[in-house]
Design a protein around this motif. Structure first.
Motif, mmCIF file in Angstrom:
data_model
loop_
_atom_site.group_PDB
_atom_site.id
_atom_site.type_symbol
_atom_site.label_atom_id
_atom_site.label_comp_id
_atom_site.label_asym_id
_atom_site.label_seq_id
_atom_site.Cartn_x
_atom_site.Cartn_y
_atom_site.Cartn_z
ATOM 1 N N ALA A 199 -50.603 75.039 -14.538
ATOM 2 C CA ALA A 199 -49.463 74.234 -14.081
ATOM 3 C C ALA A 199 -49.323 74.290 -12.564
ATOM 4 C CB ALA A 199 -48.185 74.716 -14.758
ATOM 5 N N ALA A 200 -49.481 75.485 -11.989
ATOM 6 C CA ALA A 200 -49.392 75.628 -10.533
ATOM 7 C C ALA A 200 -50.515 74.860 -9.839
ATOM 8 C CB ALA A 200 -49.444 77.103 -10.143
ATOM 9 N N MET A 201 -51.714 74.878 -10.438
ATOM 10 C CA MET A 201 -52.835 74.142 -9.850
ATOM 11 C C MET A 201 -52.642 72.628 -9.961
ATOM 12 S SD MET A 201 -56.015 76.386 -11.307
ATOM 13 C CE MET A 201 -56.090 78.159 -11.076
ATOM 14 N N SER A 202 -51.960 72.182 -11.007
ATOM 15 C CA SER A 202 -51.780 70.741 -11.200
ATOM 16 C C SER A 202 -50.648 70.180 -10.344
ATOM 17 C CB SER A 202 -51.503 70.435 -12.676
ATOM 18 O OG SER A 202 -50.240 70.933 -13.068
ATOM 19 N N PHE A 203 -49.765 71.061 -9.847
ATOM 20 C CA PHE A 203 -48.685 70.604 -8.975
ATOM 21 C C PHE A 203 -49.256 70.315 -7.592
ATOM 22 C CE2 PHE A 203 -45.342 71.422 -5.830
ATOM 23 C CZ PHE A 203 -44.342 70.573 -6.299
ATOM 24 N N ASP A 204 -48.951 69.161 -7.047
ATOM 25 C CA ASP A 204 -49.470 68.761 -5.745
ATOM 26 C C ASP A 204 -48.406 69.004 -4.684
ATOM 27 O OD1 ASP A 204 -50.675 67.550 -3.544
ATOM 28 O OD2 ASP A 204 -51.656 66.048 -4.777
ATOM 29 N N SER A 205 -48.616 70.022 -3.844
ATOM 30 C CA SER A 205 -47.620 70.377 -2.830
ATOM 31 C C SER A 205 -47.453 69.286 -1.777
ATOM 32 C CB SER A 205 -48.001 71.694 -2.151
ATOM 33 O OG SER A 205 -49.258 71.586 -1.515
ATOM 34 N N ARG A 206 -48.411 68.370 -1.669
ATOM 35 C CA ARG A 206 -48.289 67.278 -0.699
ATOM 36 C C ARG A 206 -47.149 66.323 -1.062
ATOM 37 N NH1 ARG A 206 -54.606 65.812 -0.883
ATOM 38 N NH2 ARG A 206 -54.066 66.082 -3.080
ATOM 39 N N LEU A 207 -46.751 66.328 -2.339
ATOM 40 C CA LEU A 207 -45.622 65.488 -2.745
ATOM 41 C C LEU A 207 -44.340 65.918 -2.036
ATOM 42 C CD1 LEU A 207 -46.309 65.323 -6.596
ATOM 43 C CD2 LEU A 207 -46.780 63.542 -4.902
ATOM 44 N N ILE A 208 -44.232 67.211 -1.733
ATOM 45 C CA ILE A 208 -43.059 67.713 -1.007
ATOM 46 C C ILE A 208 -42.958 67.055 0.362
ATOM 47 C CG2 ILE A 208 -42.004 69.779 -0.010
ATOM 48 C CD1 ILE A 208 -43.462 71.420 -2.180
ATOM 49 N N TRP A 209 -44.078 66.937 1.045
ATOM 50 C CA TRP A 209 -44.096 66.355 2.383
ATOM 51 C C TRP A 209 -43.999 64.830 2.348
ATOM 52 C CZ3 TRP A 209 -43.616 69.762 6.259
ATOM 53 C CH2 TRP A 209 -43.879 71.102 5.951
ATOM 54 N N ASP A 210 -44.437 64.223 1.231
ATOM 55 C CA ASP A 210 -44.265 62.772 1.072
ATOM 56 C C ASP A 210 -42.794 62.399 1.104
ATOM 57 O OD1 ASP A 210 -46.980 62.483 0.889
ATOM 58 O OD2 ASP A 210 -47.022 62.304 -1.300
ATOM 59 N N LEU A 211 -41.950 63.266 0.522
ATOM 60 C CA LEU A 211 -40.507 62.984 0.511
ATOM 61 C C LEU A 211 -39.956 62.987 1.927
ATOM 62 C CD1 LEU A 211 -39.418 65.231 -2.499
ATOM 63 C CD2 LEU A 211 -39.718 62.757 -2.486
ATOM 64 N N GLN A 212 -40.397 63.944 2.743
ATOM 65 C CA GLN A 212 -39.922 64.007 4.125
ATOM 66 C C GLN A 212 -40.371 62.751 4.897
ATOM 67 O OE1 GLN A 212 -41.752 66.673 7.021
ATOM 68 N NE2 GLN A 212 -39.738 67.578 7.421
ATOM 69 N N GLN A 213 -41.610 62.314 4.656
ATOM 70 C CA GLN A 213 -42.101 61.120 5.326
ATOM 71 C C GLN A 213 -41.300 59.879 4.911
ATOM 72 O OE1 GLN A 213 -44.209 60.604 7.691
ATOM 73 N NE2 GLN A 213 -44.213 58.372 7.581
ATOM 74 N N GLY A 214 -40.953 59.819 3.597
ATOM 75 C CA GLY A 214 -40.151 58.702 3.124
ATOM 76 C C GLY A 214 -38.780 58.663 3.757
ATOM 77 N N GLU A 215 -38.171 59.842 3.965
ATOM 78 C CA GLU A 215 -36.850 59.901 4.594
ATOM 79 C C GLU A 215 -36.939 59.456 6.050
ATOM 80 O OE1 GLU A 215 -35.285 63.786 4.115
ATOM 81 O OE2 GLU A 215 -34.785 63.513 1.993
ATOM 82 N N ARG A 216 -38.039 59.806 6.762
ATOM 83 C CA ARG A 216 -38.189 59.374 8.152
ATOM 84 C C ARG A 216 -38.341 57.863 8.239
ATOM 85 N NH1 ARG A 216 -41.839 63.868 9.100
ATOM 86 N NH2 ARG A 216 -43.567 62.401 8.938
ATOM 87 N N GLU A 217 -39.039 57.286 7.277
ATOM 88 C CA GLU A 217 -39.235 55.828 7.295
ATOM 89 C C GLU A 217 -37.953 55.067 7.026
ATOM 90 O OE1 GLU A 217 -42.308 55.197 4.497
ATOM 91 O OE2 GLU A 217 -43.939 55.891 5.818
ATOM 92 N N ARG A 218 -37.050 55.685 6.250
ATOM 93 C CA ARG A 218 -35.793 54.997 5.921
ATOM 94 C C ARG A 218 -34.786 55.074 7.066
ATOM 95 N NH1 ARG A 218 -36.869 57.339 0.789
ATOM 96 N NH2 ARG A 218 -35.553 59.144 1.251
ATOM 97 N N GLU A 219 -34.968 56.075 7.959
ATOM 98 C CA GLU A 219 -33.993 56.259 9.042
ATOM 99 C C GLU A 219 -34.075 55.165 10.100
ATOM 100 O OE1 GLU A 219 -34.736 60.181 10.482
ATOM 101 O OE2 GLU A 219 -33.662 61.144 8.836
#
Length: 421
Positions: free
Chosen positions: A401-421
């Motif tokens: 389960a830990a290997m299947s979780f993609d930690s890059r998704l965490i940073w995708d959220l931050q990028q999405g918030e910057r684009e909305r600002e």
């Protein structure tokens, strides 16, 4: 005199961080230096000494120690005039004889099969570095090395042996055989083999450096239309199906998304219940059977005054599996609900869960050791309990389960918030 390869700088490939997707340029590293991701601190590559020779030497020495570890007595146990000796392989054969084929397979793979394949593959590839070898075979062996590395658990087994000693010291006389000391050497040499080879350097030596690129170092790979290979670290074009260097399948984000991680976590949470309710081992003493759960073993050790060992088992077998399940549940929930706050804090939590997960196998290994050693038919015998299978399932599934979780998704959220600002 030191070789020129040791003194010459090592030029890295342009790559992207596999944990946060930030692009990283090619750079030169002096001996002992490492290249870190400037955003999350993840180690991208290191310049280690004698990478063409040290893993070869350590691997050969480790295989010799493995042979010695199976040639003599591992441990001996004596109580009330009766004694029993155990070889290393007896831990596995006892599980097979008692019908615990799943546990026997787990021990065989994590302690024997995968470590030997890992060392054998490293030795074969490094030995053939300057000799002709079929490129497809090289790529297959290289990918195999990267994929099986997290499943090598020889060091966890050694800690399990030491805990078993503490459990048995108050019951009988315990002696360590020559094979035990050979196994200690096998463990240390395997760790040295793993730590003496850098992934990016390895693929560079096999198939050369990747092409130079002009990179926007403030962007992620996906934003720049690129994708990083999770096996060799090379950059490819977004939409490219396989890596040109190592042949691995390329994906901008891990396939299956959060759905696969959710499914694995729910499965492990279900297995966690019988793993703690049912006995993990049964002790037969003078005809009376005494089942012991994980918590029951912790309580017994605490009552006997073995406070450090009781704490280790409680943390490794009760706290860590539960905390890992809850942490991954929380991370999946935060990503799914679009919470982009504190990405570095979330990443550190993920790293911790991924690192500690394998150490929960200690209790399974302890049961295997005790079942293989204590076979005094008329006096005392220990058998694995049904919880051992469930608990091994919890550990292995949470690792996946830990290997299947993609930690890059965490940073995708931050990028999405910057684009909305």
């Amino acid at each position: 005199m030191p070789s020129s390869s040791k003194l010459s700088p090592y030029r890295t490939d342009p790559t992207a961080c596999e944990e946060c997707d930030l692009l990283a340029p090619a750079t030169e590293l002096a001996l002992g230096e490492a290249q870190h991701c400037v955003r999350c601190g993840h180690i991208l590559t290191s310049h280690l000494p004698d990478q063409g020779r040290r893993p070869l030497a350590y691997g050969l020495a480790a295989i010799i120690m493995f042979v010695l570890a199976n040639s003599f007595t591992f441990m001996s146990f004596s109580a009330k005039g009766l004694g029993q000796e155990m070889t290393f392989l007896q831990c596995i054969t006892t599980l097979v004889n008692e019908g615990y084929l799943f546990l026997a397979a787990v021990l065989s793979l994590t302690l024997i099969g995968l470590p030997l394949v890992y060392m054998g593959s490293i030795m074969l590839v490094l030995w053939r570095l300057d000799k002709p070898m079929h490129s497809k075979a090289l790529r297959s062996l290289g990918r195999l090395l990267c994929r099986i590395k997290p499943w090598l658990m020889v060091d966890v087994f050694l800690i399990g042996v030491l805990i078993s000693l503490v459990k048995l010291m108050g019951m009988a006389d315990i002696k360590m055989g020559l094979s035990f000391w050979a196994f200690v050497g096998y463990t240390l040499l395997l760790i040295k083999t793993i730590s003496s080879l850098d992934r990016m350097w390895f693929w560079q030596r096999l198939f050369g450096q990747t092409e130079g690129r002009e990179l926007d170092l403030t962007a992620g790979a996906r934003e720049a239309g690129l994708v990083v290979c999770h096996i060799c670290g090379a950059l490819g074009e977004l939409g490219q199906h396989s890596c040109r260097r190592c042949g691995a399948h390329l994906h901008s984000r891990k396939p299956g998304g959060l759905g696969r991680t959710w499914a694995l976590l729910i499965t492990s949470a279900i297995l966690y219940v019988p793993a703690n309710l049912y006995p993990i081992m049964d002790t037969v003493f003078l005809g009376d059977t005494s089942p012991s759960t994980i918590l029951g073993g912790v309580v017994l050790l605490w009552a006997l005054g073995s406070y450090p060992i009781a704490a280790i088992i409680f943390i490794a077998s009760v706290v860590i599996p539960l905390a890992k399940i809850l942490a991954l549940f929380w991370l999946c929930y935060r990503v799914q609900t679009g919470d982009g706050a504190s990405p570095l804090g979330k990443l550190k939590l993920y790293r911790m869960t991924e690192f500690v997960g394998r150490w929960s196998m200690i209790d399974v290994f302890v049961v295997a050791i005790l079942a293989g050693l204590i076979r005094l038919d008329n006096l005392m015998t220990i058998y694995p309990g049904p919880a051992a299978v469930a608990f091994a399932g919890v550990v292995l599934i949470t690792m996946v389960a830990a290997m299947s979780f993609d930690s890059r998704l965490i940073w995708d959220l931050q990028q999405g918030e910057r684009e909305r600002e």
